[in-house]
Design a protein around this motif. Sequence first.
Motif, PDB file in Angstrom:
ATOM      1  N   ARG A 164       0.762  -1.364   0.015  1.00 31.04           N
ATOM      2  CA  ARG A 164       0.083  -0.040  -0.160  1.00 31.04           C
ATOM      3  C   ARG A 164       1.142   0.874  -0.100  1.00 31.04           C
ATOM      4  O   ARG A 164       2.226   0.747   1.215  1.00 31.04           O
ATOM      5  N   ILE A 208       1.461   4.680   1.080  1.00 33.47           N
ATOM      6  CA  ILE A 208       1.330   5.601   2.390  1.00 33.47           C
ATOM      7  C   ILE A 208       2.039   6.996   2.536  1.00 33.47           C
ATOM      8  O   ILE A 208       3.115   6.856   2.098  1.00 33.47           O
ATOM      9  N   LEU A 235      -3.292  -6.770   5.776  1.00 28.87           N
ATOM     10  CA  LEU A 235      -4.891  -5.627   5.641  1.00 28.87           C
ATOM     11  C   LEU A 235      -6.218  -7.511   4.976  1.00 28.87           C
ATOM     12  O   LEU A 235      -6.007  -8.255   4.896  1.00 28.87           O
ATOM     13  N   ILE A 251      -4.280   3.554   7.923  1.00 27.29           N
ATOM     14  CA  ILE A 251      -5.229   2.914   7.170  1.00 27.29           C
ATOM     15  C   ILE A 251      -6.498   3.105   7.561  1.00 27.29           C
ATOM     16  O   ILE A 251      -6.654   2.414   8.138  1.00 27.29           O
ATOM     17  N   HIS A 307      -9.176  -0.603  -1.607  1.00 24.96           N
ATOM     18  CA  HIS A 307      -7.638  -1.560  -1.530  1.00 24.96           C
ATOM     19  C   HIS A 307      -8.077  -2.605  -2.927  1.00 24.96           C
ATOM     20  O   HIS A 307      -9.293  -3.569  -2.535  1.00 24.96           O
TER      21      HIS A 307
END
Length: 174
Positions: free
Chosen positions: A41, A43, A63, A90, A96
């Motif tokens: 991910r 960030i 996740l 998150i 996602h």
Amino acid sequence: KEISRDLKQGILTLLPEHPDDLFLLSEVILSGDIVEALTTRKIKIDRGGEERKGAIATRTILLSIQVEKTEFTGESLRISGTVIEGKEDIPRQSHHTITVEPHQKVTITKTSWPSYILDRLHESFEGKPPRILILNLDRDEAYFAFMQRQSYQILSHHVSQQSKKEIAQPEQDF
């Protein structure tokens, strides 16, 4: 491969070993299921309130998402949905996509596991591919092949004895 099972809680942890396993998972994972896997991910990095161009880090995190759709690409399985659980930074309910590849552990949580899905998974755990005979037939030739786990095995090849328009020959069966 099955890693762990807790059907009372609706949790099944699997380790797909081949792209065929990913295709099976694309049919097993339905909208509304919860999937947990390692994913990357991007960030944004906050440095004292200043936003800098290029201040983005890519991290690998565990996740959980609630599935909206799945897409099998041939070599990987893309599972899209909204974030249910993850790191503090998150945001929940953000979208996602988890990309699952062979040899990547994935945990699936369903409200209930229908017996036909468990039977299908059990068949794949045994490693036996389905027994499928393939026939490819056209006017000039025919192939018989047997489906294997990731390919096929040609059993026989037959050429037609049909006459062409230019050449007059007596008609024969294929």
